[in-house]
Design a protein around this motif. Structure first.
Motif, short mmCIF file in Angstrom:
data_model
loop_
_atom_site.label_atom_id
_atom_site.label_comp_id
_atom_site.label_asym_id
_atom_site.label_seq_id
_atom_site.Cartn_x
_atom_site.Cartn_y
_atom_site.Cartn_z
N HIS A 37 0.79 -1.23 0.00
CA HIS A 37 0.00 0.00 0.00
C HIS A 37 0.83 1.28 0.00
CE1 HIS A 37 -3.40 -2.61 0.64
NE2 HIS A 37 -2.80 -3.11 1.71
N GLY A 38 2.12 1.17 0.14
CA GLY A 38 2.99 2.35 0.08
C GLY A 38 3.05 3.13 1.38
N PRO A 39 3.38 4.43 1.28
CA PRO A 39 3.60 5.26 2.46
C PRO A 39 2.31 5.57 3.22
CG PRO A 39 4.19 6.44 0.45
CD PRO A 39 3.67 5.12 0.04
N HIS A 40 2.48 5.77 4.51
CA HIS A 40 1.38 6.16 5.40
C HIS A 40 1.95 7.17 6.38
CE1 HIS A 40 -2.24 5.76 7.85
NE2 HIS A 40 -1.46 5.61 8.90
N GLN A 41 1.25 8.29 6.55
CA GLN A 41 1.75 9.35 7.43
C GLN A 41 0.62 9.87 8.31
OE1 GLN A 41 3.15 12.97 5.49
NE2 GLN A 41 4.95 12.89 6.81
N VAL A 42 0.90 9.95 9.63
CA VAL A 42 -0.09 10.46 10.58
C VAL A 42 0.62 11.29 11.65
CG1 VAL A 42 -1.71 8.54 10.29
CG2 VAL A 42 0.04 8.40 12.06
N PRO A 43 -0.10 12.25 12.24
CA PRO A 43 0.46 12.96 13.39
C PRO A 43 0.09 12.21 14.67
CG PRO A 43 -1.58 14.02 12.70
CD PRO A 43 -1.35 12.86 11.76
N LEU A 44 1.04 12.11 15.58
CA LEU A 44 0.79 11.49 16.89
C LEU A 44 1.41 12.36 17.98
CD1 LEU A 44 1.61 7.71 16.24
CD2 LEU A 44 -0.65 8.75 16.45
N TRP A 45 0.84 12.27 19.18
CA TRP A 45 1.51 12.86 20.33
C TRP A 45 2.79 12.08 20.59
CZ3 TRP A 45 -3.17 12.91 24.18
CH2 TRP A 45 -4.02 13.97 23.86
N PHE A 46 3.80 12.77 21.12
CA PHE A 46 5.04 12.06 21.41
C PHE A 46 5.69 12.58 22.68
CE2 PHE A 46 6.93 15.79 19.55
CZ PHE A 46 8.20 15.87 20.10
N LEU A 47 6.51 11.72 23.22
CA LEU A 47 7.31 12.03 24.40
C LEU A 47 8.76 11.72 24.06
CD1 LEU A 47 7.63 12.40 27.60
CD2 LEU A 47 7.51 9.90 27.65
N TRP A 48 9.67 12.63 24.40
CA TRP A 48 11.10 12.40 24.26
C TRP A 48 11.64 12.07 25.65
CZ3 TRP A 48 14.90 11.32 21.11
CH2 TRP A 48 16.22 11.62 21.44
N ASP A 49 12.27 10.91 25.81
CA ASP A 49 12.77 10.51 27.13
C ASP A 49 14.27 10.77 27.30
OD1 ASP A 49 14.13 8.46 25.81
OD2 ASP A 49 13.03 6.84 26.77
N GLY A 50 14.87 11.50 26.36
CA GLY A 50 16.30 11.78 26.41
C GLY A 50 17.09 10.86 25.50
N ARG A 51 16.46 9.78 25.07
CA ARG A 51 17.13 8.82 24.19
C ARG A 51 16.23 8.37 23.04
NH1 ARG A 51 17.35 3.07 24.78
NH2 ARG A 51 18.98 2.23 23.44
N ALA A 52 14.92 8.34 23.30
CA ALA A 52 13.97 7.79 22.33
C ALA A 52 12.70 8.61 22.29
CB ALA A 52 13.64 6.34 22.68
N VAL A 53 12.01 8.50 21.17
CA VAL A 53 10.68 9.07 21.00
C VAL A 53 9.67 7.96 21.30
CG1 VAL A 53 9.03 9.97 19.31
CG2 VAL A 53 11.43 10.73 19.25
N VAL A 124 4.83 2.99 20.71
CA VAL A 124 5.82 2.84 19.65
C VAL A 124 7.04 3.64 20.07
CG1 VAL A 124 6.34 3.17 17.22
CG2 VAL A 124 3.99 2.60 17.92
N ARG A 125 8.17 2.94 20.18
CA ARG A 125 9.43 3.60 20.56
C ARG A 125 10.34 3.66 19.34
NH1 ARG A 125 13.36 0.52 24.47
NH2 ARG A 125 13.71 -0.59 22.53
N VAL A 126 10.89 4.85 19.11
CA VAL A 126 11.88 5.03 18.05
C VAL A 126 13.13 5.62 18.66
CG1 VAL A 126 12.43 6.17 15.87
CG2 VAL A 126 10.09 5.38 16.30
N ILE A 127 14.21 4.88 18.57
CA ILE A 127 15.52 5.40 18.97
C ILE A 127 16.16 5.91 17.68
CG2 ILE A 127 17.78 4.85 19.93
CD1 ILE A 127 16.38 2.58 21.52
N PRO A 128 16.35 7.22 17.56
CA PRO A 128 16.86 7.76 16.30
C PRO A 128 18.25 7.26 15.96
CG PRO A 128 16.18 9.52 17.80
CD PRO A 128 16.12 8.25 18.56
N ARG A 129 18.45 7.00 14.68
CA ARG A 129 19.77 6.66 14.14
C ARG A 129 20.35 7.86 13.41
NH1 ARG A 129 22.70 3.29 15.87
NH2 ARG A 129 23.65 2.85 13.89
N THR A 130 19.45 8.66 12.79
CA THR A 130 19.85 9.85 12.06
C THR A 130 18.91 10.99 12.42
OG1 THR A 130 20.59 8.48 10.21
CG2 THR A 130 20.29 10.83 9.77
N VAL A 131 19.47 12.17 12.65
CA VAL A 131 18.67 13.36 12.88
C VAL A 131 19.22 14.46 11.98
CG1 VAL A 131 17.92 15.12 14.54
CG2 VAL A 131 18.16 12.73 15.28
#
Length: 153
Positions: A37-53, A124-131
């Protein structure tokens, strides 16, 4: 594009500004993909814990389904002039199995605790690899401020 008055920030200042926004802001655009189905994009609330979103969504949402099959995601703060883009791999945690520090901090920030809802949610936790971060055209050069999970000097 209007670039008058933009002073090019050094990497350390971009990192400081980005971390400040990750702490203060509420919404992030989450981009996932599905092989059919290809790309999907949505806005979500997020929290940054100092290491991950950390974000939260329905366990049956398209975002959760996509992440389970293809964990590579991109996140974007919602400002097209003061751009912050994060890239990494997402991991889902059932609402009753999520790290308590993250779930409590999420509930404190938003006044909403998905763990008490009847519907099942996943964190959903995302630990960034690139910013990447830039303000206007003068900052396009040097926009990568994190590479391979390490903040640049």
């Amino acid at each position: 594009m209007e670039t008058t008055g933009i002073v090019r920030r050094q990497t350390a200042e971009r990192i400081r500004d980005t971390l400040g926004r990750l702490i203060a802001e509420r919404d992030v655009w989450v981009s996932t993909a599905h092989s059919d189905h290809g790309p999907h994009q949505v806005p979500l609330w997020f929290l940054w814990d100092g290491r991950a979103v950390w974000m939260c969504t329905s366990a049956t949402s398209v975002t959760a389904r996509n992440v389970r099959k293809e964990p590579r995601v991109r996140l974007a703060l919602p400002d097209t002039f003061d751009v912050v883009l994060l890239q990494g791999e997402a991991e889902c945690f059932l609402d009753q199995e999520v790290n308590e520090d993250a779930s409590e901090a999420f509930a404190d920030k938003f006044g909403w605790d998905p763990r008490v809802e009847e519907e099942s949610f996943v964190y959903v936790r995302v630990i960034p690899r690139t910013v990447r971060a830039w303000r206007g055209e003068p900052e396009l050069r040097g926009r990568v401020i994190m590479r391979d999970g390490m903040w640049l000097d």
